[in-house]
Structures are given as structure tokens and as C-alpha cells.
Design an enzyme around this catalytic site. Sequence first.
Site, mmCIF file in Angstrom:
data_model
loop_
_atom_site.group_PDB
_atom_site.id
_atom_site.type_symbol
_atom_site.label_atom_id
_atom_site.label_comp_id
_atom_site.label_asym_id
_atom_site.label_seq_id
_atom_site.Cartn_x
_atom_site.Cartn_y
_atom_site.Cartn_z
ATOM 1 N N ASP A 56 0.838 -1.149 0.016
ATOM 2 C CA ASP A 56 -0.181 0.057 -0.136
ATOM 3 C C ASP A 56 0.782 1.255 -0.011
ATOM 4 O O ASP A 56 1.978 1.060 -0.515
ATOM 5 C CB ASP A 56 -1.020 -0.142 1.294
ATOM 6 C CG ASP A 56 -2.297 0.476 0.903
ATOM 7 O OD1 ASP A 56 -2.384 1.873 0.677
ATOM 8 O OD2 ASP A 56 -3.186 -0.051 1.112
ATOM 9 N N HIS A 100 -3.380 5.755 3.663
ATOM 10 C CA HIS A 100 -4.111 4.505 3.224
ATOM 11 C C HIS A 100 -3.726 3.370 3.913
ATOM 12 O O HIS A 100 -4.620 2.476 4.116
ATOM 13 C CB HIS A 100 -4.473 4.683 1.421
ATOM 14 C CG HIS A 100 -5.115 3.714 1.070
ATOM 15 N ND1 HIS A 100 -4.943 2.291 0.643
ATOM 16 C CD2 HIS A 100 -6.375 4.321 0.615
ATOM 17 C CE1 HIS A 100 -6.045 1.982 0.009
ATOM 18 N NE2 HIS A 100 -6.949 2.861 -0.148
ATOM 19 N N SER A 126 -11.156 -0.745 -0.866
ATOM 20 C CA SER A 126 -9.796 -0.883 -0.116
ATOM 21 C C SER A 126 -10.125 -1.203 1.186
ATOM 22 O O SER A 126 -9.536 -1.518 1.900
ATOM 23 C CB SER A 126 -9.148 0.565 -0.158
ATOM 24 O OG SER A 126 -8.469 0.810 -1.487
#
Length: 493
Positions: free
Chosen positions: A187, A240, A420
Amino acid sequence: MRCPHSLSLSLLALAVAGFLPSTSRAAGSAKIEARVLRDSVDGQRAPIIIVLDDQADLRQAPRMRDASARGWYVYRTLVDLADRTQGPIAALLRQRGVAFRRLWAVNAILAEADRALISELSARPEVRVIESNAEQRGIEPDAIANVSPTPTILPITAVEWGVQSVNAPAVWALGHYGEGIVIANADTGIQWDHPALKTHYRGFSGGPVSHDYNWFDSIHGVSGNPCGSDTTAPCDDQGHGTHTTGTVVGDDGLGNQVGVAPAARFIGCRNMERGKGTPGRYAECFQFFIAPTDVQGKNADPDRRPHVINNSWGCVTSEGCGPTTLQTVVENTQAAGIFVEVSAGNSGPRCGTVDSPPATFAVAFATGAYDSTGRMANFSSRGPVTVDGSRRMKPDLSAPGVRVRSSVPGNKYASYSGTSMAGPHVVGVVALLWSARPELSRQIEDTKALLLASAIPSGLVGTAELCGGISSDFVPNNTFGAGRIDALGAVTW
């Protein structure tokens, strides 16, 4: 309702199996992807992946019951093939003064080249295809991800709704929290010492921290990034990755429970630069997970590979990522006994919007998103897969992905939305399942079949949807796959 036939786990496993790379060969300029041609006009140098025709045959790997032997077999087979076959291409690039980076997780070489060199490379018989390695956004647009940002400094003493929805607490009550399982997150990076994450990082056991075999950075030569490039310690340049990692393992020990498998350990790889990735970056992270290395990139050790990888990103076909780009590297990763979970995408509710690798691949387990009422998110991509002509049914199943609260950098918490956010719930369930039932560990097809068979199919849509000629009244379908993932159902099946 479910389709009126009963399949055994073995037959279901066969249905989701099949991971041999294509051996078709094009000729000359037909090998060059359209994005590469566009990016190399007027003397420009295009970032490319030179994929060699000779790819490893790893069909015997899944039959190997010794996990260590399987890992080393896959690693050595891939490295030996790359070493044997990449020499002539590497020599040509050196002769032309072109910098390059060699891969072995897929037999390929990364470089930048002008049209003349690209054409010369494509004419070589050992080259299968020349794909684009252009940078593109790999995560949700802000309009989706930040549907309900709620940053807080102080923790909330609660088990988050998504963790409850997948029935994780019921598995905890049986005494299984993910012990013995290592998850990996590819990520934007990770704040490893976040209060919800620190004690779950494999490199930390209460004393000095070690990032050897636990962290890799595939971001090279980028200026102006808050984390820099080629970092030797985990860093998150966007937030994220810290969020998705928290949904798998997050627990601060004070009752703030954001993770599905709080006793699992995690390692990580940064494969996006502030949310932007390239196929080369993605491939390098898969390569690190197949055989983790020390922070200098040396002394690879497949015995330290993770059990399951979270991939909350997509390689967008509309921005030039080829439909089969990354397919072989994902297939080879699974051959090593690593469960590859991927997010289905955020282009719904139209049919045929599962259109970006790796969610499109048969080998990858793709996850759609639903909200706290159990209804499918409007943004969650629907199948079937049409970009490769397969009309493959996707997603495989669905998980919580709307207003999911988890860890973010700065020791804070925030609620984000997107597939996600759904994917990490599946990764956590796999960790719980393999911890509770170790005989399933690294048995990928059996695990997929079990997750599909135990999913809860009801209540995900109001008015029936029809995608790919399959109504959402029947299961599985192209709206939500087999249904909502159920940790307890899988463990007790």
C-alpha cells in the site's frame, strides 16, 4: 436464493483454480502495448516492462505439503529462470546506456526506452510483450474514500462495526485471534508504531525494532516525497496503508478494536507514492513477499514469507495498464502458498466495472463492499470481467467497506470508504481461519472454496440487479459474489 445444486469443497476448489500463465506469442510490433506506443512518440522515452516469453512452470508447487520446501522451490525456480534468460536483454540495455531493474517474480525487466529501442526489443524472439510501466493512481478518489472522515486523537473503546459484521468476535470467543499468521500489506506504507499497530508488527517484540525481512520500499528515485525513497524503515506518505493494516490487525490493547485478527503479525511494502503506483512497483512488492530480504535487499528468505497479502489498489486499464499486466506475478505469488486478496474497485454500480488488474484475475480473490446496513455500496464495482474477454464472475464475495474506522498516521483514527476498506476484512478472516484450522494454512484453493461456501448471501441488495445475465437473486452473482464473508461460518464449516 442459492443455485439449486450442491458442490463439494473440492469441486469448488477446482472452479476457482487455474493459474498457469499464457504461452501465446505475438510477433514484432504486435507485442507492444498501445500505451507504450503513445508514450514513445516524438522521441520520448517510455517506462516499460519487458516481459520474456519463458515463464516458470510452478504447477507442482501447490502439491507440496512441506511449506518451507514449497517456498524455497518457488523462489529458486523463479530466480534460476531469470538468471538463465535475462542476460542478452540486459547486455543490450547496458550497451545502449539504458538503466534497468531486473525482476524475477515475473521474468521481466524494467527500463525506459525510446521507440527505436522498443521496436528492436519487440523483434527479439525471447520477448513476449512490452507493457507500460507508467505511473497512475492506484487507490480510491477522495470523493469516495473520504465519504465520512472522522479523525480523532483519543481512541474509542469499541469493536468496530465491520469487525462485528464479519463475525470476528464469535471466533475470538472460541479462542482464535490470528495467532501464528503473518499478513502483508502492499500500500502507501505503514506507520508501524501507531498504538493500534505497534505490538502487531513482526519486527517488534518489546525490545529493539528490526525492519529486516519486515519492510521493503519499491519507491525509487522520487523527490519531494515526505517519506523519501528506498526507505529502510516503514513510513506512510498518504495514510491509506496505515488504515488498511489497522483493519486487519489493529488493537491498542485498551479496548479500541479496529482489526479482525488482533493476534496476527504484519509486515509491509510501500508500492504507491502518495497513492500512485506502477506495475513495476506492484511487482517488486510481490517479489519481496515471496522471499523477504533484509533492508539492504539481500539474503532472501522464503521461510519468512507472509501467509496472506492485502492489496487495496488497482492497476487501471483505462490509464494504460494491460488486462494481463501483473497476472503472472500474482499467479507465482499464490504458487508459493500466499493467499492474494484484492479490492474489486470503485466504479460501480454499472455492470462490467471490475475492470482493473489484479481484481480481474481468476487467481486473485476480489472483494466488493457493503455498508453497515448490509447493503452493497453504490460505488462497489460489479462484474462480469469484460476487459480480457473472459466474462469471469467477480467479485468473489463482499465485506464491510463504507465508513470503516481504522488507524491513520499521527496516532489518530478515521473512517474511510471504498473496496480498499473491504479487502482487509477478508485478509483478517483468512488469518482467523488459518489460525483456528492450521490444516488449511497455505491451502489456497480449499480456503477460497470454504470462504465462498460459508458466505451469507441474503440482504445485500433491495431491487434485484442483473449483471452478465445473472440476477442478484441467485448466488453467486456479479453484484456481490457469494455474499457477505462470515468468519464464524468458515471456521465451523
